[in-house]
Scaffold this motif. Structure first.
Motif, PDB file in Angstrom:
ATOM      1  N   UNK A  34      24.718 -25.510 -47.592  1.00 16.95           N
ATOM      2  CA  UNK A  34      24.083 -24.489 -46.767  1.00 16.95           C
ATOM      3  C   UNK A  34      22.893 -23.862 -47.497  1.00 16.95           C
ATOM      4  N   UNK A  35      22.032 -23.178 -46.764  1.00 18.41           N
ATOM      5  CA  UNK A  35      20.849 -22.569 -47.381  1.00 18.41           C
ATOM      6  C   UNK A  35      21.173 -21.594 -48.522  1.00 18.41           C
ATOM      7  N   UNK A  36      22.314 -20.921 -48.447  1.00 19.56           N
ATOM      8  CA  UNK A  36      22.665 -19.984 -49.518  1.00 19.56           C
ATOM      9  C   UNK A  36      22.782 -20.694 -50.853  1.00 19.56           C
ATOM     10  N   UNK A  37      23.367 -21.880 -50.860  1.00 23.08           N
ATOM     11  CA  UNK A  37      23.555 -22.616 -52.107  1.00 23.08           C
ATOM     12  C   UNK A  37      22.219 -23.029 -52.712  1.00 23.08           C
ATOM     13  N   UNK A  38      21.210 -23.155 -51.875  1.00 24.15           N
ATOM     14  CA  UNK A  38      19.898 -23.558 -52.380  1.00 24.15           C
ATOM     15  C   UNK A  38      19.211 -22.450 -53.154  1.00 24.15           C
ATOM     16  N   UNK A  39      19.577 -21.193 -52.890  1.00 22.92           N
ATOM     17  CA  UNK A  39      18.893 -20.099 -53.553  1.00 22.92           C
ATOM     18  C   UNK A  39      19.793 -19.100 -54.234  1.00 22.92           C
ATOM     19  N   UNK A  40      21.095 -19.311 -54.160  1.00 20.72           N
ATOM     20  CA  UNK A  40      22.052 -18.352 -54.706  1.00 20.72           C
ATOM     21  C   UNK A  40      22.441 -18.731 -56.137  1.00 20.72           C
ATOM     22  N   UNK A  41      22.524 -17.734 -56.996  1.00 16.02           N
ATOM     23  CA  UNK A  41      22.953 -17.996 -58.370  1.00 16.02           C
ATOM     24  C   UNK A  41      24.472 -18.083 -58.432  1.00 16.02           C
ATOM     25  N   UNK A  42      24.964 -18.609 -59.532  1.00 16.64           N
ATOM     26  CA  UNK A  42      26.410 -18.677 -59.751  1.00 16.64           C
ATOM     27  C   UNK A  42      26.995 -17.265 -59.702  1.00 16.64           C
ATOM     28  N   UNK A  43      26.315 -16.318 -60.318  1.00 14.34           N
ATOM     29  CA  UNK A  43      26.806 -14.948 -60.339  1.00 14.34           C
ATOM     30  C   UNK A  43      26.872 -14.348 -58.939  1.00 14.34           C
ATOM     31  N   UNK A  44      25.855 -14.599 -58.129  1.00 17.43           N
ATOM     32  CA  UNK A  44      25.849 -14.077 -56.764  1.00 17.43           C
ATOM     33  C   UNK A  44      26.981 -14.670 -55.937  1.00 17.43           C
ATOM     34  N   UNK A  45      27.211 -15.971 -56.078  1.00 17.82           N
ATOM     35  CA  UNK A  45      28.299 -16.623 -55.342  1.00 17.82           C
ATOM     36  C   UNK A  45      29.651 -16.071 -55.769  1.00 17.82           C
ATOM     37  N   UNK A  46      29.805 -15.859 -57.058  1.00 17.50           N
ATOM     38  CA  UNK A  46      31.067 -15.319 -57.563  1.00 17.50           C
ATOM     39  C   UNK A  46      31.312 -13.911 -57.038  1.00 17.50           C
ATOM     40  N   UNK A  47      30.268 -13.117 -56.954  1.00 19.53           N
ATOM     41  CA  UNK A  47      30.410 -11.752 -56.443  1.00 19.53           C
ATOM     42  C   UNK A  47      30.882 -11.774 -54.993  1.00 19.53           C
ATOM     43  N   UNK A  48      30.310 -12.667 -54.193  1.00 18.63           N
ATOM     44  CA  UNK A  48      30.679 -12.775 -52.783  1.00 18.63           C
ATOM     45  C   UNK A  48      32.122 -13.237 -52.632  1.00 18.63           C
ATOM     46  N   UNK A  49      32.555 -14.118 -53.535  1.00 22.95           N
ATOM     47  CA  UNK A  49      33.887 -14.711 -53.424  1.00 22.95           C
ATOM     48  C   UNK A  49      34.933 -14.033 -54.312  1.00 22.95           C
ATOM     49  N   UNK A  50      34.559 -12.940 -54.959  1.00 20.61           N
ATOM     50  CA  UNK A  50      35.509 -12.172 -55.758  1.00 20.61           C
ATOM     51  C   UNK A  50      36.044 -12.903 -56.978  1.00 20.61           C
ATOM     52  N   UNK A  51      35.162 -13.640 -57.643  1.00 17.79           N
ATOM     53  CA  UNK A  51      35.543 -14.443 -58.807  1.00 17.79           C
ATOM     54  C   UNK A  51      34.751 -13.976 -60.021  1.00 17.79           C
ATOM     55  N   UNK A  52      35.373 -14.054 -61.191  1.00 15.09           N
ATOM     56  CA  UNK A  52      34.697 -13.705 -62.442  1.00 15.09           C
ATOM     57  C   UNK A  52      33.669 -14.785 -62.779  1.00 15.09           C
ATOM     58  N   UNK A  53      32.394 -14.428 -62.794  1.00 16.51           N
ATOM     59  CA  UNK A  53      31.320 -15.391 -63.037  1.00 16.51           C
ATOM     60  C   UNK A  53      31.406 -15.999 -64.432  1.00 16.51           C
ATOM     61  N   UNK A  54      31.784 -15.202 -65.419  1.00 13.33           N
ATOM     62  CA  UNK A  54      31.886 -15.729 -66.784  1.00 13.33           C
ATOM     63  C   UNK A  54      32.940 -16.825 -66.880  1.00 13.33           C
ATOM     64  N   UNK A  55      34.055 -16.640 -66.188  1.00 16.01           N
ATOM     65  CA  UNK A  55      35.118 -17.661 -66.202  1.00 16.01           C
ATOM     66  C   UNK A  55      34.634 -18.959 -65.567  1.00 16.01           C
ATOM     67  N   UNK A  56      33.946 -18.846 -64.434  1.00 15.17           N
ATOM     68  CA  UNK A  56      33.449 -20.048 -63.764  1.00 15.17           C
ATOM     69  C   UNK A  56      32.408 -20.754 -64.623  1.00 15.17           C
ATOM     70  N   UNK A  57      31.496 -20.002 -65.210  1.00 11.52           N
ATOM     71  CA  UNK A  57      30.477 -20.598 -66.084  1.00 11.52           C
ATOM     72  C   UNK A  57      31.149 -21.317 -67.254  1.00 11.52           C
ATOM     73  N   UNK A  58      32.159 -20.694 -67.855  1.00 10.01           N
ATOM     74  CA  UNK A  58      32.878 -21.327 -68.967  1.00 10.01           C
ATOM     75  C   UNK A  58      33.544 -22.628 -68.529  1.00 10.01           C
TER      76      UNK A  58
END
Length: 67
Positions: A34-58
């Protein structure tokens, strides 16, 4: 070795390695095309989905390091 950060755009993560898609599916992000994935950062996606961005990046960077 490729590495990502919280500021990496999701589409760029997928371009680095399409095998990272399941990590996004696990957090409930099923619209990787979707268009969001084309411009959304990992951190922004994690915020929307209630996930810790640092954990996902790791998780993703550990996966990429094993390639």
């Amino acid at each position: 070795m490729a590495q990502i950060t919280k500021d990496t755009i999701i589409m760029d993560v997928l371009k680095i390695d399409q095998g990272t898609a399941p990590f996004f599916f696990e957090i409930g992000m099923h619209c990787l095309g979707c268009p969001s994935a084309s411009g959304e950062t990992v951190e922004e996606a994690c915020a929307v989905h209630g996930v810790d961005a640092d954990e996902l990046v790791d998780k993703i960077n550990n996966y990429l390091a094993q390639k």
